[in-house]
Design an enzyme around this catalytic site. Sequence first.
Site, PDB file in Angstrom:
ATOM      1  N   HIS A   1      73.548  34.934 112.978  1.00 36.13           N
ATOM      2  CA  HIS A   1      73.347  35.812 111.830  1.00 36.13           C
ATOM      3  C   HIS A   1      72.841  35.034 110.624  1.00 36.13           C
ATOM      4  CE1 HIS A   1      75.696  39.799 112.510  1.00 36.13           C
ATOM      5  NE2 HIS A   1      75.170  39.369 113.645  1.00 36.13           N
TER       6      HIS A   1
ATOM      7  N   GLU B   1      69.091  43.094 114.082  1.00 39.55           N
ATOM      8  CA  GLU B   1      69.769  43.916 113.081  1.00 39.55           C
ATOM      9  C   GLU B   1      69.086  43.714 111.729  1.00 39.55           C
ATOM     10  OE1 GLU B   1      74.231  43.759 113.188  1.00 39.55           O
ATOM     11  OE2 GLU B   1      73.814  42.123 114.575  1.00 39.55           O
TER      12      GLU B   1
END
Length: 321
Positions: free
Chosen positions: A38, A107
């Site tokens: 991430h 994402e």
Amino acid sequence: MVQIGYTMMTEQAGPRDLVNHVVRAEQAGFDFSVTSDHYSPWLASQGHSSYAWSVLGAAAQATSRIPLMSYVTCPTTRYHPAIVAQKAATVQLLSEGRFRLGLGSGENLNEHVVGGGWPGAGERHEKLAEAIGIIRALFEGQTLNHRGAHFDVESAKLWDLPEQAPPIGVAVSGEDSCALAGRLADVVIGTEPKAELLAAFDRHGGEGKPRVGQLPICYDPDRDAALRRAHDQFRWFGGGWKVNSELPGPEAFAGATQYVRPEDVAETIPCGDRLDDFVEAVRPYADAGFTEIALVQIGGDTQPGFLDWAERSLLPALRTL
């Protein structure tokens, strides 16, 4: 018997701690490990988000047995697929063949940071399929020139190649991604214990291939403390992939989950130290057909205690599944 894995959750601990934790996980007897990739945590209370590939390199040197896996990397926006191929090949060399490259369509939370907007799911799947083709060509040792719908590659070649290319996993959440994974992946990745996803993967060519699931848990001798921590850091988990993939940052996740109650979290995340609760939470993944299940212990500073308990009690209990 399913294999039980450990998750290095980069959003809840710093890089040195993550490496120390996976070393202890190897000692405790976990069968494999996975690492999130991430740019941002889902919620500010998680407090971290180091560069996963540096962590993987350090973990490859600090461990000797436990397999490593990115879970998952988006090779289409924040990273160009040619760069993903290079770093995956490097980690495979550093780990002496213990690495698997987990990929997904991404994402918004992480990919928006480089600008350019966030495409719809259909375009994201197109980009992922093209990226996998580029990565595989480079893993084969080709000098690649590519002009595609989404990517260009100019005379790219990997100069340090492992004898065995990293197997490629693809994350799935519905029929379209299962079709893509069935055609292009060596491993399927899921975060929900849905047998229908694995059946769709099989229909599209995935039969007989490994299938890796993931489950958040929150061990603590004080169940109330575990529930508070799970609610504080993981209440976003119940939103589902279709929602979570679209939200742009921790503030959006906080807003989207402001009405989630601790008792709602307790319905999907086992909390406390009652072994039966954890075994019964893992069982649906085994029953659905997952061959490997990676556990996420919530709370970066709780990892040492969790790993001791896992070695002593949890892993022996899960070996019965």
